[in-house]
Each structure stands twice: as structure tokens, then as C-alpha cells.
Design a protein around this motif. Structure first.
Motif, short mmCIF file in Angstrom:
data_model
loop_
_atom_site.label_atom_id
_atom_site.label_comp_id
_atom_site.label_asym_id
_atom_site.label_seq_id
_atom_site.Cartn_x
_atom_site.Cartn_y
_atom_site.Cartn_z
N ALA A 32 0.84 -1.20 0.00
CA ALA A 32 0.00 0.00 0.00
C ALA A 32 0.88 1.26 0.00
O ALA A 32 0.57 2.22 -0.70
N PHE A 33 1.97 1.24 0.76
CA PHE A 33 2.87 2.39 0.79
C PHE A 33 3.52 2.59 -0.58
O PHE A 33 3.62 3.73 -1.05
N ARG A 34 3.92 1.51 -1.23
CA ARG A 34 4.51 1.63 -2.57
C ARG A 34 3.51 2.21 -3.55
O ARG A 34 3.85 3.06 -4.37
N GLN A 35 2.26 1.78 -3.47
CA GLN A 35 1.23 2.30 -4.36
C GLN A 35 0.98 3.78 -4.10
O GLN A 35 0.90 4.59 -5.04
N GLU A 36 0.88 4.15 -2.83
CA GLU A 36 0.65 5.56 -2.49
C GLU A 36 1.85 6.42 -2.87
O GLU A 36 1.68 7.57 -3.31
N LEU A 37 3.04 5.87 -2.76
CA LEU A 37 4.23 6.61 -3.17
C LEU A 37 4.24 6.82 -4.69
O LEU A 37 4.60 7.91 -5.16
N ALA A 38 3.81 5.82 -5.44
CA ALA A 38 3.74 5.95 -6.90
C ALA A 38 2.71 7.03 -7.29
O ALA A 38 2.97 7.86 -8.16
N VAL A 39 1.57 7.03 -6.62
CA VAL A 39 0.55 8.05 -6.88
C VAL A 39 1.10 9.42 -6.50
O VAL A 39 0.90 10.41 -7.21
N SER A 40 1.84 9.49 -5.41
CA SER A 40 2.44 10.75 -4.96
C SER A 40 3.43 11.29 -5.98
O SER A 40 3.52 12.50 -6.19
N ALA A 41 4.17 10.38 -6.61
CA ALA A 41 5.16 10.79 -7.62
C ALA A 41 4.49 11.46 -8.81
O ALA A 41 5.11 12.26 -9.52
N VAL A 42 3.23 11.15 -9.04
CA VAL A 42 2.46 11.78 -10.10
C VAL A 42 1.78 13.06 -9.59
O VAL A 42 1.80 14.10 -10.25
N LEU A 43 1.20 12.97 -8.39
CA LEU A 43 0.39 14.09 -7.88
C LEU A 43 1.22 15.31 -7.47
O LEU A 43 0.76 16.44 -7.64
N VAL A 44 2.40 15.10 -6.92
CA VAL A 44 3.19 16.26 -6.48
C VAL A 44 3.58 17.16 -7.65
O VAL A 44 3.33 18.37 -7.61
N PRO A 45 4.14 16.61 -8.74
CA PRO A 45 4.41 17.49 -9.89
C PRO A 45 3.13 18.09 -10.48
O PRO A 45 3.13 19.25 -10.91
N LEU A 46 2.05 17.31 -10.46
CA LEU A 46 0.77 17.82 -10.96
C LEU A 46 0.29 19.00 -10.11
O LEU A 46 -0.23 19.99 -10.65
N ALA A 47 0.47 18.91 -8.81
CA ALA A 47 0.08 20.02 -7.92
C ALA A 47 0.91 21.27 -8.22
O ALA A 47 0.37 22.38 -8.19
N LEU A 48 2.19 21.08 -8.50
CA LEU A 48 3.03 22.23 -8.83
C LEU A 48 2.57 22.89 -10.12
O LEU A 48 2.64 24.11 -10.27
N TRP A 49 2.06 22.09 -11.05
CA TRP A 49 1.61 22.60 -12.34
C TRP A 49 0.20 23.21 -12.26
O TRP A 49 -0.06 24.27 -12.81
N LEU A 50 -0.70 22.52 -11.53
CA LEU A 50 -2.10 22.93 -11.51
C LEU A 50 -2.43 23.96 -10.44
O LEU A 50 -3.43 24.68 -10.58
N GLY A 51 -1.65 24.03 -9.40
CA GLY A 51 -1.94 24.95 -8.31
C GLY A 51 -1.86 26.40 -8.77
O GLY A 51 -0.92 26.79 -9.46
#
Length: 119
Positions: A32-51
Motif C-alpha cells: 500500500a505504501f509503494r502504491q501511495e508513493l507511486a501516486v504521490s510521484a504523479v500528484l506532487v508534480p501535478l500540484a506544482l503545475w495545476l496549483g
């Protein structure tokens, strides 16, 4: 003096090492941590772009980090409970379920923050 005998900078270095070991152990043993980390690797750059501004970016990224933090704590609870043996106990099951519920609430929190900021 600290209980371990380490003070100052040496204590900070030792604590960082223990933290790194905990992250590596969680990554190695918790899918579960690996899956959440993979999603985080996508969401953090997306937040920098979309925020739109620094505050919205901070909220979006902070909510993602909160999911990882809660998952680390949940994994710690599960590991501690599993340490005491394989027999099923009502309190152990309750503690594991509560940890899982905390992860779910942190994910819902992140989803609400992202939706509110993106709509």
C-alpha cells in the motif's frame, strides 16, 4: 543527555538514519505504501503545475504527504501488533481497522482538497 548517549548533531544524524531505515522497511514490506508513493510521484508534480498559487500548491502537496504519513503510522501499528503473535484478538483487529480507517480518512481529505482547489 539523551537516553541513547548521543547528543547534538550526532543524535540528529542517528535519528535521520533510523527514519531512513523506517522508510526503506515500509517500502520493502508494505505494498500500500509503494502504491501511495507511486501516486504521490504523479500528484506532487501535478500540484506544482495545476496549483494557482503557493497556498493551493502547499495544500495539495501537503494532503498527499499526509496520506504517506498516515500510511507509515498505520504500518507501524500493524507491525507492532503482528509482533505479538498470530492469534486473532478483538483489540488487535480493532487497532488494525482503526489504522486502516485513518488511511482512508487521509485519502478522502486529499481528494476533497484537490477537488475544492481544482473546481
Amino acid at each position: 543527555m539523551a537516553a541513547s548517549g548521543h547528543t547534538g548533531f550526532k543524535r540528529i544524524v542517528k535519528a535521520a538514519g533510523y527514519s531512513w531505515h523506517g522508510l526503506c522497511s515500509t517500502f520493502r514490506h508494505e505494498s500500500a505504501f509503494r502504491q501511495e508513493l507511486a501516486v504521490s510521484a504523479v500528484l506532487v508534480p501535478l500540484a506544482l503545475w495545476l496549483g494557482d498559487d503557493a497556498a493551493s500548491r502547499a495544500l495539495m502537496i501537503g494532503s498527499v504527504f499526509l496520506v504517506l504519513i498516515v500510511e507509515l503510522l498505520n504500518s507501524a501499528v500493524e507491525a507492532a501488533i503482528d509482533r505479538f503473535g498470530g492469534e486473532r484478538h478483538q483489540l488487535s483487529a480493532r487497532a488494525k481497522d482503526m489504522g486502516s480507517a485513518a488511511v482512508l480518512v487521509s485519502i478522502l481529505n486529499a481528494a476533497v482538497i484537490w477537488l475544492l482547489l481544482l473546481i
